[in-house]
Design a protein around this motif. Sequence first.
Motif, PDB file in Angstrom:
ATOM      1  N   VAL B  95     -22.220  54.323  29.835  1.00 48.29           N
ATOM      2  CA  VAL B  95     -21.199  54.485  30.860  1.00 48.29           C
ATOM      3  C   VAL B  95     -19.851  54.512  30.130  1.00 48.29           C
ATOM      4  O   VAL B  95     -19.589  53.635  29.306  1.00 48.29           O
ATOM      5  N   ALA B  96     -19.038  55.530  30.411  1.00 48.60           N
ATOM      6  CA  ALA B  96     -17.736  55.616  29.741  1.00 48.60           C
ATOM      7  C   ALA B  96     -16.639  55.896  30.769  1.00 48.60           C
ATOM      8  O   ALA B  96     -16.889  56.511  31.800  1.00 48.60           O
ATOM      9  N   VAL B  97     -15.450  55.380  30.460  1.00 53.88           N
ATOM     10  CA  VAL B  97     -14.296  55.572  31.354  1.00 53.88           C
ATOM     11  C   VAL B  97     -13.105  56.029  30.501  1.00 53.88           C
ATOM     12  O   VAL B  97     -13.113  55.863  29.277  1.00 53.88           O
ATOM     13  N   PRO B  98     -12.070  56.587  31.114  1.00 52.14           N
ATOM     14  CA  PRO B  98     -10.880  56.976  30.335  1.00 52.14           C
ATOM     15  C   PRO B  98     -10.236  55.750  29.691  1.00 52.14           C
ATOM     16  O   PRO B  98     -10.304  54.639  30.243  1.00 52.14           O
ATOM     17  N   ASP B  99      -9.614  55.951  28.521  1.00 53.58           N
ATOM     18  CA  ASP B  99      -8.940  54.863  27.804  1.00 53.58           C
ATOM     19  C   ASP B  99      -7.974  54.110  28.702  1.00 53.58           C
ATOM     20  O   ASP B  99      -7.814  52.902  28.588  1.00 53.58           O
ATOM     21  N   THR B 100      -7.354  54.854  29.593  1.00 54.48           N
ATOM     22  CA  THR B 100      -6.312  54.281  30.438  1.00 54.48           C
ATOM     23  C   THR B 100      -6.855  53.486  31.610  1.00 54.48           C
ATOM     24  O   THR B 100      -6.103  52.829  32.330  1.00 54.48           O
ATOM     25  N   SER B 101      -8.179  53.565  31.837  1.00 58.47           N
ATOM     26  CA  SER B 101      -8.782  52.938  33.019  1.00 58.47           C
ATOM     27  C   SER B 101      -8.701  51.416  32.945  1.00 58.47           C
ATOM     28  O   SER B 101      -8.711  50.823  31.863  1.00 58.47           O
ATOM     29  N   ASP B 102      -8.606  50.762  34.113  1.00 58.48           N
ATOM     30  CA  ASP B 102      -8.631  49.295  34.102  1.00 58.48           C
ATOM     31  C   ASP B 102     -10.061  48.769  34.260  1.00 58.48           C
ATOM     32  O   ASP B 102     -10.273  47.588  34.509  1.00 58.48           O
ATOM     33  N   ALA B 146     -14.899  65.547  33.499  1.00 64.26           N
ATOM     34  CA  ALA B 146     -14.734  65.058  34.876  1.00 64.26           C
ATOM     35  C   ALA B 146     -13.633  64.005  35.027  1.00 64.26           C
ATOM     36  O   ALA B 146     -12.786  64.128  35.915  1.00 64.26           O
ATOM     37  N   PRO B 147     -13.576  62.957  34.167  1.00 62.28           N
ATOM     38  CA  PRO B 147     -12.527  61.950  34.355  1.00 62.28           C
ATOM     39  C   PRO B 147     -11.147  62.496  33.992  1.00 62.28           C
ATOM     40  O   PRO B 147     -10.143  62.059  34.556  1.00 62.28           O
ATOM     41  N   LEU B 148     -11.093  63.463  33.067  1.00 61.22           N
ATOM     42  CA  LEU B 148      -9.803  63.985  32.610  1.00 61.22           C
ATOM     43  C   LEU B 148      -9.081  64.729  33.718  1.00 61.22           C
ATOM     44  O   LEU B 148      -7.862  64.742  33.775  1.00 61.22           O
ATOM     45  N   VAL B 149      -9.858  65.353  34.603  1.00 60.85           N
ATOM     46  CA  VAL B 149      -9.228  66.149  35.659  1.00 60.85           C
ATOM     47  C   VAL B 149      -9.303  65.458  37.011  1.00 60.85           C
ATOM     48  O   VAL B 149      -9.012  66.063  38.032  1.00 60.85           O
ATOM     49  N   GLY B 150      -9.711  64.190  37.014  1.00 63.74           N
ATOM     50  CA  GLY B 150      -9.695  63.432  38.259  1.00 63.74           C
ATOM     51  C   GLY B 150     -10.891  63.669  39.166  1.00 63.74           C
ATOM     52  O   GLY B 150     -10.877  63.307  40.334  1.00 63.74           O
ATOM     53  N   LEU B 151     -11.960  64.276  38.617  1.00 63.78           N
ATOM     54  CA  LEU B 151     -13.169  64.470  39.423  1.00 63.78           C
ATOM     55  C   LEU B 151     -13.953  63.165  39.533  1.00 63.78           C
ATOM     56  O   LEU B 151     -14.607  62.907  40.540  1.00 63.78           O
ATOM     57  N   ALA B 152     -13.891  62.325  38.491  1.00 60.85           N
ATOM     58  CA  ALA B 152     -14.674  61.092  38.501  1.00 60.85           C
ATOM     59  C   ALA B 152     -13.906  59.987  37.801  1.00 60.85           C
ATOM     60  O   ALA B 152     -12.994  60.250  37.009  1.00 60.85           O
ATOM     61  N   ASP B 153     -14.272  58.731  38.096  1.00 62.89           N
ATOM     62  CA  ASP B 153     -13.655  57.572  37.444  1.00 62.89           C
ATOM     63  C   ASP B 153     -14.387  57.193  36.175  1.00 62.89           C
ATOM     64  O   ASP B 153     -13.847  56.526  35.302  1.00 62.89           O
ATOM     65  N   ALA B 154     -15.675  57.582  36.123  1.00 66.22           N
ATOM     66  CA  ALA B 154     -16.492  57.214  34.978  1.00 66.22           C
ATOM     67  C   ALA B 154     -17.546  58.286  34.791  1.00 66.22           C
ATOM     68  O   ALA B 154     -17.773  59.116  35.673  1.00 66.22           O
ATOM     69  N   GLY B 162     -20.515  58.538  19.555  1.00 67.91           N
ATOM     70  CA  GLY B 162     -19.363  58.240  20.404  1.00 67.91           C
ATOM     71  C   GLY B 162     -18.162  59.115  20.088  1.00 67.91           C
ATOM     72  O   GLY B 162     -17.115  58.995  20.725  1.00 67.91           O
ATOM     73  N   ALA B 163     -18.312  60.011  19.095  1.00 66.94           N
ATOM     74  CA  ALA B 163     -17.165  60.807  18.633  1.00 66.94           C
ATOM     75  C   ALA B 163     -16.639  61.731  19.724  1.00 66.94           C
ATOM     76  O   ALA B 163     -15.421  61.812  19.938  1.00 66.94           O
ATOM     77  N   THR B 164     -17.572  62.413  20.429  1.00 69.33           N
ATOM     78  CA  THR B 164     -17.131  63.342  21.483  1.00 69.33           C
ATOM     79  C   THR B 164     -16.399  62.593  22.581  1.00 69.33           C
ATOM     80  O   THR B 164     -15.395  63.055  23.117  1.00 69.33           O
ATOM     81  N   LEU B 165     -16.925  61.408  22.908  1.00 71.75           N
ATOM     82  CA  LEU B 165     -16.282  60.611  23.954  1.00 71.75           C
ATOM     83  C   LEU B 165     -14.865  60.242  23.524  1.00 71.75           C
ATOM     84  O   LEU B 165     -13.905  60.424  24.274  1.00 71.75           O
ATOM     85  N   ARG B 166     -14.744  59.742  22.288  1.00 69.93           N
ATOM     86  CA  ARG B 166     -13.421  59.322  21.802  1.00 69.93           C
ATOM     87  C   ARG B 166     -12.460  60.498  21.769  1.00 69.93           C
ATOM     88  O   ARG B 166     -11.310  60.388  22.183  1.00 69.93           O
ATOM     89  N   ALA B 167     -12.999  61.659  21.321  1.00 64.86           N
ATOM     90  CA  ALA B 167     -12.146  62.846  21.223  1.00 64.86           C
ATOM     91  C   ALA B 167     -11.608  63.257  22.587  1.00 64.86           C
ATOM     92  O   ALA B 167     -10.568  63.909  22.688  1.00 64.86           O
ATOM     93  N   ASN B 168     -12.321  62.881  23.632  1.00 59.58           N
ATOM     94  CA  ASN B 168     -11.866  63.222  24.981  1.00 59.58           C
ATOM     95  C   ASN B 168     -11.190  62.045  25.673  1.00 59.58           C
ATOM     96  O   ASN B 168     -11.069  62.027  26.899  1.00 59.58           O
ATOM     97  N   LEU B 170     -12.199  58.897  25.993  1.00 61.91           N
ATOM     98  CA  LEU B 170     -13.098  58.051  26.791  1.00 61.91           C
ATOM     99  C   LEU B 170     -13.553  56.841  25.988  1.00 61.91           C
ATOM    100  O   LEU B 170     -13.661  56.884  24.763  1.00 61.91           O
ATOM    101  N   ARG B 171     -13.827  55.774  26.681  1.00 67.79           N
ATOM    102  CA  ARG B 171     -14.180  54.498  26.065  1.00 67.79           C
ATOM    103  C   ARG B 171     -15.487  54.031  26.706  1.00 67.79           C
ATOM    104  O   ARG B 171     -15.659  54.111  27.927  1.00 67.79           O
ATOM    105  N   ILE B 172     -16.443  53.565  25.861  1.00 69.93           N
ATOM    106  CA  ILE B 172     -17.744  53.107  26.376  1.00 69.93           C
ATOM    107  C   ILE B 172     -17.598  51.710  26.985  1.00 69.93           C
ATOM    108  O   ILE B 172     -17.025  50.814  26.359  1.00 69.93           O
ATOM    109  N   VAL B 173     -18.114  51.525  28.211  1.00 71.95           N
ATOM    110  CA  VAL B 173     -18.041  50.188  28.822  1.00 71.95           C
ATOM    111  C   VAL B 173     -19.418  49.588  29.082  1.00 71.95           C
ATOM    112  O   VAL B 173     -19.528  48.447  29.520  1.00 71.95           O
ATOM    113  N   GLY B 174     -20.474  50.354  28.829  1.00 78.31           N
ATOM    114  CA  GLY B 174     -21.801  49.777  29.028  1.00 78.31           C
ATOM    115  C   GLY B 174     -22.886  50.726  28.581  1.00 78.31           C
ATOM    116  O   GLY B 174     -22.673  51.933  28.460  1.00 78.31           O
ATOM    117  N   SER B 175     -24.054  50.138  28.298  1.00 76.90           N
ATOM    118  CA  SER B 175     -25.184  50.935  27.840  1.00 76.90           C
ATOM    119  C   SER B 175     -26.217  51.037  28.956  1.00 76.90           C
ATOM    120  O   SER B 175     -26.512  50.052  29.633  1.00 76.90           O
TER     121      SER B 175
END
Lengths: 445, 215
Positions: B95-102, B146-154, B162-168, B170-175
């Motif tokens: 499960v990943a969310v944008p870096d800026t997410s709370d 999806a999270p970058l354009v506001g379609l989804a929160d996660a 994790g490289a593709t996620l970081r490049a976009n 995104l931060r991993i919050v769970g497995s």
Amino acid sequence: MRDTRVQTPRGVKDILPKEASIKSALERRAADLLERWGYARVITPTFEFEDALKAGDGPILSDQLYRFVDREGATLALRSEMTIPIARLVATRYRSQEMPLRLYYVGNVFRYDEPQAGRHREFTQIGVELLGTRSVRADAEVVVLAAALFQDWGLRSFRLDLGHVAYFQGLVAGVDDAALIKNLRQALLQRDYVRYEGLVAESRLAPKRKRALQALPTLRGSLDCIEEARGLAADVPGARVALDELFELFRLAQAYGLEHAIGIDLGMIKDFDYYSGLLIEGYVPELGFTLCTGGRYDELVGRFGWDCPARGFAFGVERAMLALDRQGHNEERGADPPDLFLFTDEADAASLFYAASYLRARGVNVALDVDDKSVCTWERARAKGARRAAKLIAGEVGGETSAERAALRGSSASSVWSDLRLVLDGDDGPTLTLHDFPERRREWA
Amino acid sequence: MGLTCAVPKGRPMKDLDAYFKALGGDADFGDSRRLTFYDAGLDMALIMSRSVDVPTFVEYGAADIGIVGKDVLLEQDRAIVELLDLRLSPCELVVAVPDTSDVHQVSDLHFNSRVATTYPHVTEEFFNSRGIQVEVIPLRGSVELAPLVGLADAIVDITETGATLRANGLRIVGSVAPSTLRLIANPVSYKVHFERIKQLTERLRALVREGVKPA
């Protein structure tokens, strides 16, 4: 948006004449065979109280029930298999009967399943139940009967794998970890051997028990795997009973001439929780899913209030059709075309109906032209698919050409034709001319 | 009679190459556009298909056996036999969310959180089993978008490093689940060709245990 007036829901389908005739021919053949073996047909309701249909199921199947509520508020469900309704029927209506009881059924069942490989939401099952005895010979009868049905349908190189509930149960009996047993069962049921082997390896079971459990997915084959299992489970009483029964079944099937069609699969687990002994799976190499499943269920009838040991099997008719198709059989089993397409251009419709009645009474299969303003020609008649066509002509005898007259006289069912001519021609009535479709003559003879 | 094996195109196939070579295979998959091969060394017909389609070929019996990621098997409830963990192409559904997410852990997601994924069933089950209600948005690909354009929160997606996620961003919050390549079989093929499939499984098991040097 979907137009629900013209579509069928997902997982069900229309069966058109060619397929329907193949299907009913298969069902008839099966019914004939089962009756020759002394099995009597029973028909149970398509829907029943949900509680009755759930008496036998584990959670997996009860998720698949189509449920609905009747006007009095009772929850009903469509039957999802036939063994539970028959168990209810036997427990409530057959208590004083002479045992054993041999019953068979042909009927549609309904499962709210995700439609995929060979799985529909409505399909037809043919099967038997042999009730009222604990004997292994009765198990053997059901196994060889399943084989006889494969043979009777003309399915080649079929195999029946036999398993036994008590082998796995014996291995886990006394294991003081209900969650582990449940997970092992589930992994075997899903055939997820990676997870299964992992669970066994991580468990705290004795090394000997671990070895026996690890071997389970690969204990398949012939008598040798029974011997191997005897070595692995020498100290497990339940497993010994299972292996003795399987050995006896194998021996009897062998005596019946089926040794090459019978296999052993000790890792077999079923998704119905009512099985209590023997398990059966039948298949052909051409089809990626089983055609036939069954087994022993000694406690199921008892859930309806009367103890009665039993066993049975069920074939999926649509799957059998698919298997026959893969083996190149279905073509020759298509519908019989009518012998004769009967039409008229000018003669009175009453003559047409009279002629049809006359011919049908003499065993000719007639398809009648029912178009009020018929403009039928020989060419069109040919397209109707009958082997021959006949045209009623109004007026005097002798209206036909000499060639048509010759065709009439030379026909193989000549006595019927000439009788008809006499009667129809009796008092200057209409006359009948015949037309042969040469490419179909072969079938006519 | 030789077996038919469905294998995934692309990178998983490159990982498999060394195993197939070690088993005596001689087909060179390279970058060929062909979709079927007969490998004389393995005496096996190979079907190259999209990874998500491998279980379909196997379930219907068009292929006797197949090789596919556990992530695909988790998503599709297929009637197949799972024979062996090949320990190849290790990756993880996360499960990943944008870096800026709370959102800092999975349980921070709530009833009106939207989760985009190409694994809708796995995602649904994952959140349900934790008692967290989310709205699952099924996508066919490029889930990171999806999270970058506001379609989804996660998102729930597969990742190796994790490289593709970081490049976009995104931060991993769970497995959700780890995944590796698995050897699978059609249940009837497993019966009909039992000895062959068992032998192949055991040879692969030995390779997994001992390891092979990359070709």
